[in-house]
Design a protein around this motif. Structure first.
Motif, PDB file in Angstrom:
ATOM      1  N   GLN A 219       1.276  -0.172  12.320  1.00  0.00           N
ATOM      2  CA  GLN A 219       1.309   0.693  11.143  1.00  0.00           C
ATOM      3  C   GLN A 219       2.139   1.966  11.370  1.00  0.00           C
ATOM      4  O   GLN A 219       1.640   3.089  11.201  1.00  0.00           O
ATOM      5  CB  GLN A 219      -0.108   1.067  10.708  1.00  0.00           C
ATOM      6  CG  GLN A 219      -1.000  -0.136  10.445  1.00  0.00           C
ATOM      7  CD  GLN A 219      -2.419   0.256  10.067  1.00  0.00           C
ATOM      8  OE1 GLN A 219      -2.621   1.091   9.202  1.00  0.00           O
ATOM      9  NE2 GLN A 219      -3.397  -0.345  10.740  1.00  0.00           N
TER      10      GLN A 219
ATOM     11  N   TYR B  44       3.656  -6.686   4.632  1.00  0.00           N
ATOM     12  CA  TYR B  44       2.472  -5.914   5.021  1.00  0.00           C
ATOM     13  C   TYR B  44       1.960  -6.356   6.392  1.00  0.00           C
ATOM     14  O   TYR B  44       1.619  -5.519   7.248  1.00  0.00           O
ATOM     15  CB  TYR B  44       1.394  -6.102   3.954  1.00  0.00           C
ATOM     16  CG  TYR B  44       0.068  -5.449   4.254  1.00  0.00           C
ATOM     17  CD1 TYR B  44      -0.045  -4.067   4.358  1.00  0.00           C
ATOM     18  CD2 TYR B  44      -1.086  -6.223   4.406  1.00  0.00           C
ATOM     19  CE1 TYR B  44      -1.269  -3.468   4.617  1.00  0.00           C
ATOM     20  CE2 TYR B  44      -2.311  -5.632   4.662  1.00  0.00           C
ATOM     21  CZ  TYR B  44      -2.404  -4.252   4.770  1.00  0.00           C
ATOM     22  OH  TYR B  44      -3.618  -3.663   5.027  1.00  0.00           O
TER      23      TYR B  44
ATOM     24  N   ASP C  91       4.624   5.114  10.851  1.00  0.00           N
ATOM     25  CA  ASP C  91       4.838   6.006   9.708  1.00  0.00           C
ATOM     26  C   ASP C  91       6.264   5.799   9.198  1.00  0.00           C
ATOM     27  O   ASP C  91       7.232   6.278   9.800  1.00  0.00           O
ATOM     28  CB  ASP C  91       4.621   7.458  10.139  1.00  0.00           C
ATOM     29  CG  ASP C  91       4.710   8.428   8.966  1.00  0.00           C
ATOM     30  OD1 ASP C  91       5.089   7.992   7.851  1.00  0.00           O
ATOM     31  OD2 ASP C  91       4.417   9.620   9.163  1.00  0.00           O
TER      32      ASP C  91
ATOM     33  N   ARG D 104       6.287   3.897  -0.567  1.00  0.00           N
ATOM     34  CA  ARG D 104       7.259   4.982  -0.743  1.00  0.00           C
ATOM     35  C   ARG D 104       8.598   4.621  -0.104  1.00  0.00           C
ATOM     36  O   ARG D 104       9.657   4.799  -0.711  1.00  0.00           O
ATOM     37  CB  ARG D 104       6.714   6.274  -0.136  1.00  0.00           C
ATOM     38  CG  ARG D 104       7.645   7.461  -0.303  1.00  0.00           C
ATOM     39  CD  ARG D 104       7.040   8.721   0.297  1.00  0.00           C
ATOM     40  NE  ARG D 104       7.976   9.840   0.229  1.00  0.00           N
ATOM     41  CZ  ARG D 104       7.754  11.033   0.752  1.00  0.00           C
ATOM     42  NH1 ARG D 104       6.600  11.277   1.378  1.00  0.00           N
ATOM     43  NH2 ARG D 104       8.659  11.991   0.665  1.00  0.00           N
TER      44      ARG D 104
ATOM     45  N   TRP E 192       4.081  -5.032   9.221  1.00  0.00           N
ATOM     46  CA  TRP E 192       3.820  -3.599   9.427  1.00  0.00           C
ATOM     47  C   TRP E 192       2.501  -3.388  10.173  1.00  0.00           C
ATOM     48  O   TRP E 192       2.426  -2.593  11.115  1.00  0.00           O
ATOM     49  CB  TRP E 192       3.798  -2.907   8.064  1.00  0.00           C
ATOM     50  CG  TRP E 192       3.494  -1.442   8.100  1.00  0.00           C
ATOM     51  CD1 TRP E 192       4.290  -0.440   8.568  1.00  0.00           C
ATOM     52  CD2 TRP E 192       2.291  -0.817   7.618  1.00  0.00           C
ATOM     53  NE1 TRP E 192       3.668   0.780   8.412  1.00  0.00           N
ATOM     54  CE2 TRP E 192       2.439   0.576   7.829  1.00  0.00           C
ATOM     55  CE3 TRP E 192       1.124  -1.292   7.024  1.00  0.00           C
ATOM     56  CZ2 TRP E 192       1.446   1.491   7.469  1.00  0.00           C
ATOM     57  CZ3 TRP E 192       0.140  -0.382   6.662  1.00  0.00           C
ATOM     58  CH2 TRP E 192       0.306   0.989   6.891  1.00  0.00           C
TER      59      TRP E 192
ATOM     60  N   PRO F 129       0.840  -1.204   0.000  1.00  0.00           N
ATOM     61  CA  PRO F 129       0.000   0.000   0.000  1.00  0.00           C
ATOM     62  C   PRO F 129       0.875   1.253   0.000  1.00  0.00           C
ATOM     63  O   PRO F 129       2.066   1.193   0.327  1.00  0.00           O
ATOM     64  CB  PRO F 129      -0.791  -0.132   1.310  1.00  0.00           C
ATOM     65  CG  PRO F 129       0.101  -0.928   2.204  1.00  0.00           C
ATOM     66  CD  PRO F 129       0.785  -1.915   1.299  1.00  0.00           C
ATOM     67  N   PRO F 130       0.305   2.405  -0.353  1.00  0.00           N
ATOM     68  CA  PRO F 130       1.090   3.644  -0.435  1.00  0.00           C
ATOM     69  C   PRO F 130       1.862   3.969   0.840  1.00  0.00           C
ATOM     70  O   PRO F 130       2.975   4.505   0.774  1.00  0.00           O
ATOM     71  CB  PRO F 130       0.030   4.711  -0.726  1.00  0.00           C
ATOM     72  CG  PRO F 130      -1.073   3.963  -1.393  1.00  0.00           C
ATOM     73  CD  PRO F 130      -1.095   2.603  -0.760  1.00  0.00           C
ATOM     74  N   GLU F 131       1.279   3.633   1.993  1.00  0.00           N
ATOM     75  CA  GLU F 131       1.935   3.953   3.266  1.00  0.00           C
ATOM     76  C   GLU F 131       3.272   3.228   3.428  1.00  0.00           C
ATOM     77  O   GLU F 131       4.136   3.664   4.190  1.00  0.00           O
ATOM     78  CB  GLU F 131       1.023   3.587   4.444  1.00  0.00           C
ATOM     79  CG  GLU F 131      -0.280   4.368   4.491  1.00  0.00           C
ATOM     80  CD  GLU F 131      -1.393   3.688   3.717  1.00  0.00           C
ATOM     81  OE1 GLU F 131      -2.568   3.997   3.991  1.00  0.00           O
ATOM     82  OE2 GLU F 131      -1.098   2.835   2.850  1.00  0.00           O
ATOM     83  N   MET F 132       3.433   2.120   2.726  1.00  0.00           N
ATOM     84  CA  MET F 132       4.686   1.362   2.789  1.00  0.00           C
ATOM     85  C   MET F 132       5.512   1.522   1.516  1.00  0.00           C
ATOM     86  O   MET F 132       6.744   1.485   1.554  1.00  0.00           O
ATOM     87  CB  MET F 132       4.392  -0.127   2.994  1.00  0.00           C
ATOM     88  CG  MET F 132       3.685  -0.484   4.276  1.00  0.00           C
ATOM     89  SD  MET F 132       3.450  -2.281   4.415  1.00  0.00           S
ATOM     90  CE  MET F 132       5.141  -2.834   4.690  1.00  0.00           C
TER      91      MET F 132
ATOM     92  N   ASN G 250       7.648   7.046   6.643  1.00  0.00           N
ATOM     93  CA  ASN G 250       8.242   8.239   6.045  1.00  0.00           C
ATOM     94  C   ASN G 250       9.033   9.064   7.057  1.00  0.00           C
ATOM     95  O   ASN G 250       9.760   9.986   6.677  1.00  0.00           O
ATOM     96  CB  ASN G 250       7.156   9.108   5.410  1.00  0.00           C
ATOM     97  CG  ASN G 250       6.454   8.380   4.269  1.00  0.00           C
ATOM     98  OD1 ASN G 250       7.094   7.695   3.481  1.00  0.00           O
ATOM     99  ND2 ASN G 250       5.134   8.520   4.204  1.00  0.00           N
ATOM    100  N   THR G 251       8.880   8.752   8.339  1.00  0.00           N
ATOM    101  CA  THR G 251       9.618   9.491   9.371  1.00  0.00           C
ATOM    102  C   THR G 251      10.871   8.749   9.830  1.00  0.00           C
ATOM    103  O   THR G 251      11.584   9.236  10.707  1.00  0.00           O
ATOM    104  CB  THR G 251       8.719   9.738  10.599  1.00  0.00           C
ATOM    105  OG1 THR G 251       8.350   8.474  11.180  1.00  0.00           O
ATOM    106  CG2 THR G 251       7.463  10.496  10.199  1.00  0.00           C
TER     107      THR G 251
ATOM    108  N   HIS H  89      11.090   1.132  15.020  1.00  0.00           N
ATOM    109  CA  HIS H  89      11.430   2.151  14.012  1.00  0.00           C
ATOM    110  C   HIS H  89      12.910   2.060  13.636  1.00  0.00           C
ATOM    111  O   HIS H  89      13.571   3.083  13.441  1.00  0.00           O
ATOM    112  CB  HIS H  89      11.097   3.559  14.520  1.00  0.00           C
ATOM    113  CG  HIS H  89       9.633   3.799  14.705  1.00  0.00           C
ATOM    114  ND1 HIS H  89       9.068   5.050  14.643  1.00  0.00           N
ATOM    115  CD2 HIS H  89       8.594   2.951  14.955  1.00  0.00           C
ATOM    116  CE1 HIS H  89       7.759   4.973  14.847  1.00  0.00           C
ATOM    117  NE2 HIS H  89       7.457   3.695  15.040  1.00  0.00           N
TER     118      HIS H  89
END
Length: 316
Positions: free
Chosen positions: A281, A273, A283, A42, A276, A37-40, A285-286, A125
């Motif tokens: 879930q 998936y 983030d 990128r 995650w 999915p997009p959340e992963m 991107n951080t 993280h």
């Protein structure tokens, strides 16, 4: 020193026997990224090269790290039918003992172990561990979907079919993967990682009868002289399965290699998936970038495999 350097280069860049070839492992991991999915997606696309290149690390260390080899296969015949009733590691250890398990392969249990490790890395993280574990989990899942990783007769050595392992999982994908349909749909949550790991290994094992039989029949039909050819690879000439034999065998298998590659891609995406999701879930991107220390530590780890394999001192 020069000879050692040449060996190190070859070791790090050449396919090893008895696993999906480097080409297939890297392609499978790459394609699994596009199920996310997009959340992963990128984050995974950003590190696509890493996930491809490091997908083959388990093969590179299998002769240098004690216990590594057993993580790639399962000799179903050695365990008997009872193997399907022992999906969890603790009950398997209680029934067979770790020595027996490590002698006959543990790939479905290894997949489960790494699933929980990757989930923990997401919770923490921890960028470098997420990437390392994602790449390597993909490797073990792909190996578990190879029929010849589920049998004692892994290279046809018990049936006079030596060489069939690399033929099936390296030669055929390299020749025909461009024809395959690798659209497998979006990643889905896996409610029971243990059941999924075992289901895929069992399905792969069921491919063996046709895999061996069709090769035998085609060899009898064409004869040994038409079975092999000499092909140029780089600066060398190598004996390999002929294009004619490969094409006929590939057709007779009726998309078997393609199906197993598709199963690998889908399962890897599903497991990434699921890890995650189970981690809450986070983030992605951080997450921090891979640090220079991360890269240095990884390079040192890879050198250590070679030092153990060759018995050389660190400064060599």
């Amino acid at each position: 020193m020069k000879r050692v350097s040449i060996f190190i280069f070859c070791f790090l860049t050449s396919p090893l026997a008895f696993s999906w070839g480097f080409y297939a492992h890297q392609r499978i991991n790459r394609l699994a990224i596009f199920t996310l999915p997009p959340e992963m997606a990128r984050f995974y696309k950003k590190h696509l090269v890493y996930l491809m290149e490091n997908s083959v690390n388990p093969d590179k260390r299998r002769y240098a790290v004690v216990g590594e080899a057993a993580r790639h296969y399962l000799d179903v015949e050695a365990y008997g039918d009872s193997v399907w009733a022992k999906p969890y590691w603790k009950e398997a250890v209680a029934f067979w003992g770790e020595d027996t398990l490590n002698a006959h392969g543990i790939v479905p249990w290894q997949i489960q172990r790494m699933k929980y490790q990757l989930t923990a890395a997401f919770k923490e993280h921890h960028t470098s561990r997420i990437l390392k574990l994602s790449a390597e989990l993909g490797h073990y899942i792909a190996d578990g979907n190879v029929p010849l990783h589920t049998t004692r007769n892994y290279n046809g050595q018990l049936t006079g079919q030596e060489g069939i392992h690399a033929f099936w999982e390296s030669r055929l994908p390299e020749l025909y993967a461009e024809r395959y349909d690798f659209f497998v749909g979006p990643a889905e949550y896996v409610r029971s990682p243990a059941q999924r790991a075992w289901a895929n290994v069992k399905q792969a094992h069921h491919c063996l009868d046709s895999l061996f039989l069709l090769e035998t029949q085609l060899t009898q039909e064409l004869g040994v002289t038409r079975k092999y050819s000499i092909e140029e690879r780089g600066a060398t000439h190598q004996k390999t399965y002929s294009r004619d034999f490969s094409e006929r065998y590939h057709q007779a298998l009726n998309h078997q290699v393609e199906k197993q590659m598709r199963a690998s891609i889908k399962m890897i995406g599903d497991f990434w998936y699921t890890c995650w999701i189970d981690a809450g879930q986070p983030d992605l991107n951080t997450l921090q970038e891979l640090s220079e220390q991360d890269k240095k530590s990884e390079a040192q780890e890879k050198r250590s495999w070679l030092q153990r394999l060759l018995g050389i001192r660190p400064e060599e």
